[in-house]
Write a protein that holds these residues in place. Structure first.
Motif, mmCIF file in Angstrom:
data_model
loop_
_atom_site.group_PDB
_atom_site.id
_atom_site.type_symbol
_atom_site.label_atom_id
_atom_site.label_comp_id
_atom_site.label_asym_id
_atom_site.label_seq_id
_atom_site.Cartn_x
_atom_site.Cartn_y
_atom_site.Cartn_z
ATOM 1 N N THR A 1 0.823 -1.211 0.000
ATOM 2 C CA THR A 1 0.000 0.000 0.000
ATOM 3 C C THR A 1 0.858 1.262 0.000
ATOM 4 O O THR A 1 0.655 2.169 -0.817
ATOM 5 C CB THR A 1 -0.925 0.012 1.242
ATOM 6 O OG1 THR A 1 -1.656 -1.203 1.269
ATOM 7 C CG2 THR A 1 -1.868 1.194 1.214
ATOM 8 N N LEU B 1 2.631 1.738 -3.308
ATOM 9 C CA LEU B 1 1.721 2.261 -4.337
ATOM 10 C C LEU B 1 1.487 3.756 -4.117
ATOM 11 O O LEU B 1 1.426 4.547 -5.067
ATOM 12 C CB LEU B 1 0.365 1.533 -4.259
ATOM 13 C CG LEU B 1 0.338 0.076 -4.731
ATOM 14 C CD1 LEU B 1 -0.913 -0.634 -4.214
ATOM 15 C CD2 LEU B 1 0.389 0.004 -6.256
ATOM 16 N N TRP C 1 -8.655 -4.461 -6.543
ATOM 17 C CA TRP C 1 -8.547 -4.347 -5.085
ATOM 18 C C TRP C 1 -9.069 -2.959 -4.698
ATOM 19 O O TRP C 1 -8.633 -1.951 -5.258
ATOM 20 C CB TRP C 1 -7.076 -4.505 -4.694
ATOM 21 C CG TRP C 1 -6.781 -4.377 -3.242
ATOM 22 C CD1 TRP C 1 -7.433 -5.005 -2.214
ATOM 23 C CD2 TRP C 1 -5.742 -3.586 -2.641
ATOM 24 N NE1 TRP C 1 -6.847 -4.663 -1.019
ATOM 25 C CE2 TRP C 1 -5.821 -3.790 -1.249
ATOM 26 C CE3 TRP C 1 -4.760 -2.731 -3.144
ATOM 27 C CZ2 TRP C 1 -4.955 -3.170 -0.355
ATOM 28 C CZ3 TRP C 1 -3.901 -2.124 -2.260
ATOM 29 C CH2 TRP C 1 -3.993 -2.339 -0.887
ATOM 30 N N ASN D 1 -6.471 -9.662 -7.915
ATOM 31 C CA ASN D 1 -7.380 -9.494 -6.778
ATOM 32 C C ASN D 1 -8.489 -8.535 -7.191
ATOM 33 O O ASN D 1 -8.190 -7.408 -7.554
ATOM 34 C CB ASN D 1 -6.585 -8.926 -5.587
ATOM 35 C CG ASN D 1 -7.441 -8.700 -4.362
ATOM 36 O OD1 ASN D 1 -8.622 -9.002 -4.347
ATOM 37 N ND2 ASN D 1 -6.827 -8.145 -3.327
ATOM 38 N N TYR E 1 1.622 -10.775 -4.553
ATOM 39 C CA TYR E 1 1.508 -12.223 -4.326
ATOM 40 C C TYR E 1 2.618 -13.014 -4.981
ATOM 41 O O TYR E 1 2.408 -14.159 -5.365
ATOM 42 C CB TYR E 1 0.148 -12.712 -4.844
ATOM 43 C CG TYR E 1 -1.007 -12.018 -4.167
ATOM 44 C CD1 TYR E 1 -1.460 -12.466 -2.932
ATOM 45 C CD2 TYR E 1 -1.609 -10.899 -4.734
ATOM 46 C CE1 TYR E 1 -2.505 -11.825 -2.278
ATOM 47 C CE2 TYR E 1 -2.646 -10.247 -4.091
ATOM 48 C CZ TYR E 1 -3.096 -10.721 -2.863
ATOM 49 O OH TYR E 1 -4.115 -10.077 -2.224
ATOM 50 N N SER F 1 5.041 -6.278 -2.237
ATOM 51 C CA SER F 1 4.608 -6.474 -0.853
ATOM 52 C C SER F 1 5.102 -7.819 -0.344
ATOM 53 O O SER F 1 5.119 -8.801 -1.089
ATOM 54 C CB SER F 1 3.084 -6.450 -0.800
ATOM 55 O OG SER F 1 2.620 -7.003 0.421
ATOM 56 N N ARG G 1 4.762 -4.249 7.605
ATOM 57 C CA ARG G 1 4.683 -3.203 6.584
ATOM 58 C C ARG G 1 5.984 -3.123 5.779
ATOM 59 O O ARG G 1 6.690 -2.106 5.799
ATOM 60 C CB ARG G 1 4.322 -1.838 7.207
ATOM 61 C CG ARG G 1 3.148 -1.851 8.153
ATOM 62 C CD ARG G 1 1.910 -2.547 7.622
ATOM 63 N NE ARG G 1 1.331 -1.892 6.464
ATOM 64 C CZ ARG G 1 0.738 -2.565 5.462
ATOM 65 N NH1 ARG G 1 0.656 -3.881 5.482
ATOM 66 N NH2 ARG G 1 0.233 -1.909 4.450
HETATM 67 N N1 PMP Z 1 -2.213 -4.851 -3.837
HETATM 68 C C1 PMP Z 1 -3.087 -5.846 -3.856
HETATM 69 C C2 PMP Z 1 -3.701 -6.252 -5.138
HETATM 70 C C3 PMP Z 1 -3.399 -6.511 -2.673
HETATM 71 O O1 PMP Z 1 -4.263 -7.509 -2.708
HETATM 72 C C4 PMP Z 1 -2.780 -6.119 -1.478
HETATM 73 C C5 PMP Z 1 -3.082 -6.803 -0.194
HETATM 74 N N2 PMP Z 1 -4.382 -7.120 0.057
HETATM 75 C C6 PMP Z 1 -1.872 -5.061 -1.523
HETATM 76 C C7 PMP Z 1 -1.612 -4.462 -2.727
HETATM 77 C C8 PMP Z 1 -1.107 -4.503 -0.391
HETATM 78 O O2 PMP Z 1 -1.148 -5.018 0.846
HETATM 79 P P1 PMP Z 1 -0.070 -4.564 1.900
HETATM 80 O O3 PMP Z 1 -0.138 -3.093 2.001
HETATM 81 O O4 PMP Z 1 -0.451 -5.276 3.138
HETATM 82 O O5 PMP Z 1 1.244 -5.031 1.384
#
Ligand code: PMP
Length: 400
Positions: free
Chosen positions: A104, A107, A130, A183, A214, A244, A255
């Motif tokens: 997150t 991004l 997402w 997602n 992922y 991530s 994080r």
């Molecule tokens: N992008 C997508 C598509 C996700 O599914 C997720 C987690 N659900 C994330 C980013 C980022 O999650 P995090 O900030 O926990 O790394």
């Protein structure tokens, strides 16, 4: 003076966990948030993570601030995991890598970079995506619109719609792509389709922006899950990749992630990196060290690295197992003749069931199954023992 502030709506994903906690029924099942659970439905800390943490304690690592861009050893290994250590973009120093606050936060850094250096440029996101993607670009004041992705008729990819929409976007748009395990749909393009997507992106001078949350979790292989990103990098394109370690290393709360910007020269990469640091400094000054050290220690040690890959395969394998069992249970129980094979075609943590909002409400209100209202269920939160119960709930909800 705070009297005028209205109540914010609950988050559509994390709000599901809040509702789950409040439910006192023993049958309750939380398939909302994408977090891995064991067959006993307990959270899981990877053994390799515990080993890396012990190593850190033994070494007596300090708690000094990291540089703004994060831990150098982490930044090196994270880019190598993504592109492959011998990738020319790495060898030639064309990648600007900055440690971020997981996927997150990474991004969000990229969104701020786009807002500052590409004013007016649009980000195209998949429909659906997402949920937090929209929040991130809204808060960064980056305009976005959607490209077609999911086709409810085939419960598959609307490939032609996707290509047409990417073609129709203004030249120089950013095209947000899920590197693997899309997602919420669990539907990924094939390698041939990725090539065609890369063709239109290049034709239109768009900039691909990958979200890789992922890696290793979809197929069980880090390399296989990075194939899409590497295919684009091999074309010599400029691109962005957010990473991530929440899922593949189970480091949700640490994080830990990164933003990588592949530039056309090492010079440009150095300049981009300097600007990413300038954006990060007033936001949070510098990132946390713990998760970065875990990743760097694991990837930097051949024995630990192998152990991680084995554990990741185990997690991916358990999810594939419940996916198969859910399909078997649905096919055996449902007398309507509905074809459930789409469940087996989807990959990753989630299954997009096709349940609409009121059917999803029935899942929760009648069956105590917590899920997002778009019909997504997290198979990572499902056990073999609960598959039959879930199948009963899905069939009842579908036909009601
Ligand atoms: N992008 C997508 C598509 C996700 O599914 C997720 C987690 N659900 C994330 C980013 C980022 O999650 P995090 O900030 O926990 O790394």
């Amino acid at each position: 003076r705070f009297e005028g502030i209205t109540m914010a709506p609950p988050d559509p994903i994390l709000g599901v966990s809040e509702a789950f906690r409040a439910d006192t029924n023993d049958l309750k099942l939380n398939l909302g948030v994408g977090a891995y659970r064991t067959e006993e439905l307990q959270p899981y800390v990877l053994n390799v993570v515990k080993k890396a943490e012990n190593l850190m304690l033994e070494r007596g690592e300090n708690k000094e601030y990291l540089p703004i861009e994060g831990l150098a050893a982490f930044n090196n290994v994270t880019a190598q995991l993504l592109f492959g250590a011998d990738n020319p973009v790495i060898q030639q120093g064309k990648v600007a890598t900055v440690q971020g606050l997981s996927g997150t936060g990474s991004l969000r850094l990229a969104a701020a970079l786009i807002e500052r250096y590409f004013p007016g440029a649009k980000v195209l996101i998949s429909s659906p995506t997402w949920g937090n993607h929209k929040n991130i670009f809204n808060d960064a004041r980056v305009p976005w619109s959607e490209y077609r992705y999911y086709d409810p008729k085939t419960v598959g990819l609307d490939f032609n719609g996707m290509i047409d929409d990417i073609k129709a976007a203004p030249e120089g748009s950013f095209i947000l792509l899920h590197g693997c395990a899309h997602n919420p749909t669990g539907i990924d393009p094939t390698l041939e389709q990725w090539e065609k997507i890369a063709d239109v992106i290049q034709e239109k001078n768009h900039i691909p922006f990958f979200d890789v949350a992922y890696q290793g979790f979809a197929s069980g292989s880090l390399d296989e899950d990075a194939a899409s990103v590497r295919l684009f990098a091999a074309r010599g394109m400029e691109l962005l990749v957010a990473q991530s370690y929440s899922k593949n290393l189970g480091l949700y709360a640490e994080r830990i992630g990164a933003i990588n910007v592949v530039c056309s020269s090492s010079d440009a990469a150095a300049r981009v990196k300097s600007q990413l640091k300038r954006i990060a400094r007033p936001m949070y000054s510098n990132p946390p060290v713990h998760g970065a050290r875990i990743v760097a220690n694991i990837v930097g040690d051949p024995a630990l690295f192998k152990e991680w890959k084995d554990e990741m395969e185990l997690m991916a394998g358990r999810i594939k197992g419940v996916r198969q069992k859910l399909f078997n249970s649905l096919s055996a129980k449902d007398k309507s003749g509905k074809d459930w094979s789409f469940i087996l075609k989807q990959i990753g943590m989630f299954s997009f069931t096709g349940l609409n909002k009121s059917q999803s409400d029935n899942m929760t209100n009648k069956w105590h199954v917590y899920m997002t209202k778009d019909g997504r269920i997290s198979l990572a939160g499902l056990s073999l023992a609960k598959c039959e119960y879930l199948a009963d709930a899905i069939i009842d909800s579908y036909h009601n």
